[in-house]
Scaffold this active site. Structure first.
Site: not given
Ligand code: PRP
Length: 185
Positions: A111, A114, A142, A170
């Site tokens: 999704d 970051d 990003k 979320d």
């Molecule tokens: C979130 C998002 C990405 C990840 C991105 O997942 O869905 O998978 O963080 O962040 P990064 O580039 O800093 O690693 P999360 O761990 O919150 O789990 P989720 O998909 O269940 O929301």
């Protein structure tokens, strides 16, 4: 595309959104374009679309219906954020795909990219399983991921540097079901 944020949406649990960053029609149009791009990029071979849960579940389900070629779907579950809005840097693999990856085109669907820590860890792991090719498709990027070792081949949007929710994303497990992507106050 930006439209005025509405705080009247009952799905928001009384939280105010700063703005709606991408509304549902804009997302649908962009996902259709991405699907066409992916269809054209894979003229032959077996394609396995791997959705990274939970955040990609809505994007993945819309995206695969816009890819006009044979494919298979499986999932990965990793978790890095817990209930915080800042990445902890700890990426846990909770579910491993059951489908064989060797010799297949693997498209990892995220999704949002970051910090890139999640992708670094998962791409290392997937590459070790000898796929024919391995690419990333992210709805949002990003472009702040200095640590990210891998290019993201398919990108929906260059995302603003705000905390985004909706369309799978979320905050403390809420707001994933918003049909639009918004930034919270
Ligand atoms: C979130 C998002 C990405 C990840 C991105 O997942 O869905 O998978 O963080 O962040 P990064 O580039 O800093 O690693 P999360 O761990 O919150 O789990 P989720 O998909 O269940 O929301």
């Amino acid at each position: 595309m930006s439209v005025n944020a509405s705080t009247a949406d009952p799905r928001l649990e009384g939280r105010a959104v700063r703005r709606i960053v991408y509304d549902a029609p804009a997302i649908a149009k962009r996902v259709k374009e991405l699907g066409a791009e992916i269809t054209a990029a894979y003229p032959d071979g077996e394609l396995l679309v791997l959705g990274l849960l939970k955040g990609s579940f809505i994007f993945l389900s819309d995206l695969v219906r816009e890819i006009n070629r044979p494919l298979q779907v499986d999932f990965l579950v990793a978790s890095s954020y817990g209930d915080n809005t800042v990445s902890s840097g700890n990426v846990r693999l909770v579910y491993d795909p059951e489908t064989r990856l060797e010799g297949k085109h693997i498209l990892l669907v995220e999704d949002i990219v970051d910090t890139g820590r999640t992708l670094n860890r998962l791409m290392d792991l997937l590459r070790a399983r000898n796929p024919r090719s391995l690419e990333i498709c992210a709805l949002l990027h990003k472009h702040i991921a200095e640590e990210l070792k891998y290019d993201t081949r398919f990108i929906g949007y260059d995302a603003p540097h705000e905390f985004l929710v909706g369309y799978g994303l979320d905050h403390a497990e809420s707001f994933r079901h918003l049909p639009y992507i918004a930034s919270l106050q």
